[in-house]
Every structure is written in structure tokens, then in C-alpha cells.
Design an enzyme around this catalytic site. Structure first.
Site, PDB file in Angstrom:
ATOM      1  N   HIS A 120      47.939  45.021  40.176  1.00 42.55           N
ATOM      2  CA  HIS A 120      46.555  45.251  40.597  1.00 42.55           C
ATOM      3  C   HIS A 120      45.584  44.515  39.667  1.00 42.55           C
ATOM      4  CE1 HIS A 120      43.267  47.920  42.283  1.00 42.55           C
ATOM      5  NE2 HIS A 120      42.708  47.507  41.151  1.00 42.55           N
ATOM      6  N   GLU A 121      45.750  44.705  38.369  1.00 39.62           N
ATOM      7  CA  GLU A 121      44.836  44.082  37.411  1.00 39.62           C
ATOM      8  C   GLU A 121      45.075  42.576  37.312  1.00 39.62           C
ATOM      9  OE1 GLU A 121      42.333  45.663  36.317  1.00 39.62           O
ATOM     10  OE2 GLU A 121      43.026  47.580  37.119  1.00 39.62           O
ATOM     11  N   HIS A 147      43.162  40.906  40.062  1.00 42.45           N
ATOM     12  CA  HIS A 147      41.755  40.707  39.698  1.00 42.45           C
ATOM     13  C   HIS A 147      41.602  39.474  38.799  1.00 42.45           C
ATOM     14  CE1 HIS A 147      40.112  44.290  41.449  1.00 42.45           C
ATOM     15  NE2 HIS A 147      40.723  45.141  40.640  1.00 42.45           N
TER      16      HIS A 147
END
Length: 220
Positions: free
Chosen positions: A28-29, A32
Site C-alpha cells: 500500500h505505502e 503511494h
């Protein structure tokens, strides 16, 4: 999956916690960070966050909450370190920021789909794969929760940046400071206040989106 602390379920949940902290949150990170880097901002890379190494994204409080919630409930809730980026460096202006914000939740959806494929096959064929079935179901459910929750358009959640991109610049300029100042309070209210016939706003969102998504992916 109902509350159950039998040895088999404990094994599933322990493995799930490790997978979430080692795969779901880091991806997820990383999503980003990768989106920001592709759009011209190297902040995350300079801070060592453009990596799939779980240690770079681990947050002690968020990780502990995830572990507790997975062990005591049928789903998990936690977080990793927020990925830093400078919106002024992004190509595409506000749309660039929206892309960076949406990348994380979309990565959770990809993970949910990846786990749903073998789970759907197991369920469709009636295969006896107890522990694997429980693990896959929890993995799909938590990733869908992460995606839906993070796309709610209330700061500091990712969905707020997506919302601002769709608003006209004048409206976004007027609304954004207010929402960012009071967003956390609004979010707590949406999570805790039963104002929709005894149900919270977050509960309504999950009922309207999460359940249909689970049925779509899993086939139940």
C-alpha cells in the site's frame, strides 16, 4: 469468520498478521511512493520509502492495533507510516495528488483479487482446505476494508485527495482547509455515531460497498 481462539484459528490469524504487516501495508505505502516518484516527486525515495521492505513502512502503534484487532475480531484495523510526498513536485497538479492517493487503496484491491481467485476456486469445487480457506477469506476481507475505508473522502484518508481533484478549484480551495482542520473529528463521528437508524456512516458505507465487493470477488 466468527470470534474463535481455537489453535487452528490462532495459527491463521497469526499468519495473517505477519502477511498484512509484511505484504499488504508495505505494498500500500510502496504504491503511494511509486506513484509519486513516477509523477516527478522523489521525497519518498530520498527517505527510503520507495521499497517493499516492511521495516521501512512499519508503524509501532498501527502494527500493534492490527495485531489486537485481528486476534479479537473477525477483521483487522491498523496502519503503516504515511508515505511522504511533496504535491508541489507532482506532474498533473491536483490530479497528480489524486493519483498518488488512490494508488494505495487500489493496491489493496489488487491484493484482494489475487487472494480471491484461489478462494473462489476452493469454494466452487468444495475443496477441503480449512486453514487456507480461512486465511484467504480474512486476507480478501481486510484488503477490501482497507481499500473502501481509505477511499472515504474525509481527511486524512486517501479519498479526500481524490475528492478535491474532482471539485472545481474554487470549491476545493474553500472546502479543503475546513475538512483538513476538522477531518479527524468528522471521521471519528462517522465511525462512532449511530445516526443512520442506529448505524454509523462508516457502517452504511461498508454495507453498500464492502458486502457487494466481497460477493463479486468470492462468489458467495
Amino acid at each position: 469468520m466468527p470470534f474463535d481462539l481455537s489453535p487452528q484459528i490462532l495459527i491463521v490469524k497469526a499468519v495473517l498478521i505477519l502477511v498484512m504487516l509484511g505484504i499488504a501495508f508495505p505494498i500500500h505505502e510502496f504504491a503511494h511512493a511509486l506513484a509519486a516518484y513516477r509523477l516527478g516527486d522523489g521525497t519518498a525515495k530520498l527517505m527510503g520509502r520507495l521499497t517493499l521492505d516492511p521495516r521501512a513502512h512499519f508503524d509501532q502503534t498501527g502494527g500493534l492495533l492490527l495485531a489486537i484487532s485481528v486476534l479479537l475480531t473477525s477483521f483487522g484495523f491498523g496502519w503503516a507510516k504515511p508515505t511522504p510526498y511533496n504535491p508541489m513536485n507532482l506532474q498533473g497538479g491536483r490530479w497528480g495528488e489524486a493519483i498518488v492517493s488512490a494508488a494505495g487503496p487500489l493496491s489493496n484491491f489488487v491484493l484482494a483479487v489475487a487472494a480471491a481467485i484461489p478462494l473462489r476456486y476452493i469454494l466452487a469445487t468444495g475443496m477441503d482446505a480449512g486453514l487456507i480457506t480461512g486465511f484467504l477469506y480474512l486476507f480478501v476481507s481486510i484488503n477490501l476494508v482497507l481499500m473502501v475505508f481509505n477511499l472515504i473522502p474525509i481527511p486524512p484518508l486517501d479519498g479526500s485527495k481524490v475528492l478535491f481533484a474532482f471539485l472545481n478549484p474554487r470549491t476545493a480551495w474553500q472546502v479543503r482547509p475546513v475538512l483538513e482542520q476538522y477531518g479527524f473529528v468528522i471521521l471519528l463521528g462517522a465511525m462512532l455515531l449511530p445516526i443512520f437508524g442506529g448505524q454509523t456512516l462508516i457502517g452504511v458505507v461498508f454495507d453498500e460497498l464492502l458486502t457487494p465487493l466481497e460477493r463479486l470477488l468470492i462468489g458467495l
